[in-house]
Design a protein around this motif. Structure first.
Motif, PDB file in Angstrom:
ATOM      1  N   ASP A  29       8.384 -22.182  14.253  1.00 43.48           N
ATOM      2  CA  ASP A  29       7.865 -21.194  13.557  1.00 43.48           C
ATOM      3  C   ASP A  29       7.426 -19.882  14.235  1.00 43.48           C
ATOM      4  OD1 ASP A  29       5.652 -22.484  13.505  1.00 43.48           O
ATOM      5  OD2 ASP A  29       4.228 -22.851  11.941  1.00 43.48           O
ATOM      6  N   TRP A  30       8.063 -20.279  15.454  1.00 44.28           N
ATOM      7  CA  TRP A  30       7.886 -18.730  16.044  1.00 44.28           C
ATOM      8  C   TRP A  30       9.309 -17.744  16.477  1.00 44.28           C
ATOM      9  CZ3 TRP A  30       3.718 -19.753  20.516  1.00 44.28           C
ATOM     10  CH2 TRP A  30       3.855 -18.659  20.936  1.00 44.28           C
ATOM     11  N   ASP A  31       9.202 -17.121  15.874  1.00 39.63           N
ATOM     12  CA  ASP A  31      10.516 -16.123  15.733  1.00 39.63           C
ATOM     13  C   ASP A  31      11.035 -16.011  17.401  1.00 39.63           C
ATOM     14  OD1 ASP A  31      10.105 -14.919  13.429  1.00 39.63           O
ATOM     15  OD2 ASP A  31       9.257 -13.179  13.641  1.00 39.63           O
ATOM     16  N   SER A  32      10.078 -16.225  18.503  1.00 43.99           N
ATOM     17  CA  SER A  32      10.910 -16.356  19.895  1.00 43.99           C
ATOM     18  C   SER A  32      10.829 -17.429  20.200  1.00 43.99           C
ATOM     19  CB  SER A  32       9.901 -15.390  20.906  1.00 43.99           C
ATOM     20  OG  SER A  32       8.708 -15.479  20.876  1.00 43.99           O
TER      21      SER A  32
ATOM     22  N   GLN B 177      -0.555 -16.647  18.852  1.00 45.08           N
ATOM     23  CA  GLN B 177       0.251 -16.241  17.064  1.00 45.08           C
ATOM     24  C   GLN B 177      -1.138 -15.391  16.565  1.00 45.08           C
ATOM     25  OE1 GLN B 177       2.795 -19.557  15.404  1.00 45.08           O
ATOM     26  NE2 GLN B 177       4.367 -17.697  15.780  1.00 45.08           N
TER      27      GLN B 177
ATOM     28  N   LYS C  18      13.227 -21.353  19.967  1.00 46.53           N
ATOM     29  CA  LYS C  18      14.650 -21.852  19.506  1.00 46.53           C
ATOM     30  C   LYS C  18      13.922 -23.825  20.414  1.00 46.53           C
ATOM     31  CE  LYS C  18      17.883 -21.396  22.962  1.00 46.53           C
ATOM     32  NZ  LYS C  18      19.289 -21.738  23.027  1.00 46.53           N
TER      33      LYS C  18
END
Length: 183
Positions: free
Chosen positions: A90-93, A55, A95
Motif C-alpha cells: 500500500d505504498w506507491d513506491s 509514511q 512493489k
C-alpha cells in the motif's frame, strides 16, 4: 554493473534491531543522502512493514527536519519487497517481487545505474550466502541490546571482509564499510 549494498543498523553485541539504537539528526541526514544515491531498496516483509511508519510523516510532518527529510527520501526510493504472505503493497513506491531473490538481484546487478540497497536482515543473510553483496555498511550503535536477533544468524561459512572506510557520528555510532574479501 550496479553494486548491491547491504546497509543496516546493529548494536555492539551484534543484534539487529531498528529500535535498539537512537538515530539522531546526523544519522538521519546520512541515510537521507544515501537513499538519494540509490535506485532501489530491497526489503523483506517484516522490515518493509516497519518502514511503513515513515509514511505517517509524509502525511503529517513531525517538524523535525532530519526526520521529515528522511521520510521524503524513503518515500521516493523504489522498494522491492520479498514476501510469501503479502498480496500487495500500500505504498506507491513499493512493489512485490514476483521472482526468487537470486534471480531478481542478478538481473538488477546486470543493469546500469545507481546502487541497490538491501535493508533487511533476512535478505542480507540470503544474499550473503549467494555471494551477491558487493559492500556492507554496518551502522553500529554504542548500545548493548542484551537480547534480540543476531545479524548473522544461521551463517555457517567463514566470510572475510576488508574494511574500506569508516564514518563516526558525534553521538558515538560508527558506520563500518566492508567489502567481501576472497581468501
Amino acid at each position: 554493473m550496479r553494486k548491491i549494498i547491504a546497509a543496516i543498523n546493529m548494536t555492539l553485541d551484534g543484534v539487529f534491531d531498528h529500535t535498539a539504537g537512537q538515530p539522531d539528526e546526523e544519522i538521519h541526514q546520512h541515510y537521507t543522502e544515501l537513499l538519494r544515491e540509490g535506485d532501489a531498496i530491497l526489503y523483506g516483509r517484516i522490515t518493509y512493514q516497519l518502514m511503513q511508519y515513515w509514511q505517517t510523516l509524509i502525511k503529517n510532518p513531525s517538524g523535525e527536519k532530519s526526520m521529515d527529510d528522511f521520510a521524503i527520501a524513503i518515500d521516493k526510493i523504489p522498494k522491492i519487497v520479498f514476501s510469501h504472505t503479502l498480496k500487495n503493497t500500500d505504498w506507491d513506491s513499493a512493489k512485490l517481487s514476483n521472482q526468487p531473490i537470486e534471480k531478481e538481484v542478478l538481473e538488477l546487478k546486470q543493469q546500469s545505474g545507481a546502487p541497490i540497497f538491501v535493508g533487511s536482515r533476512s535478505l542480507i543473510i540470503q544474499l550473503m550466502k549467494l555471494n551477491l553483496i558487493d559492500e556492507y555498511q554496518f551502522c553500529v550503535y554504542p548500545v548493548i541490546a542484551g537480547a534480540g536477533l543476531p545479524l548473522f544468524e544461521n551463517v555457517n561459512d567463514r566470510t572475510v571482509f576488508k574494511l574500506v572506510k569508516t564514518k563516526t557520528f558525534s553521538g558515538g555510532a560508527v558506520i563500518l564499510y566492508y567489502e567481501p574479501k576472497s581468501e
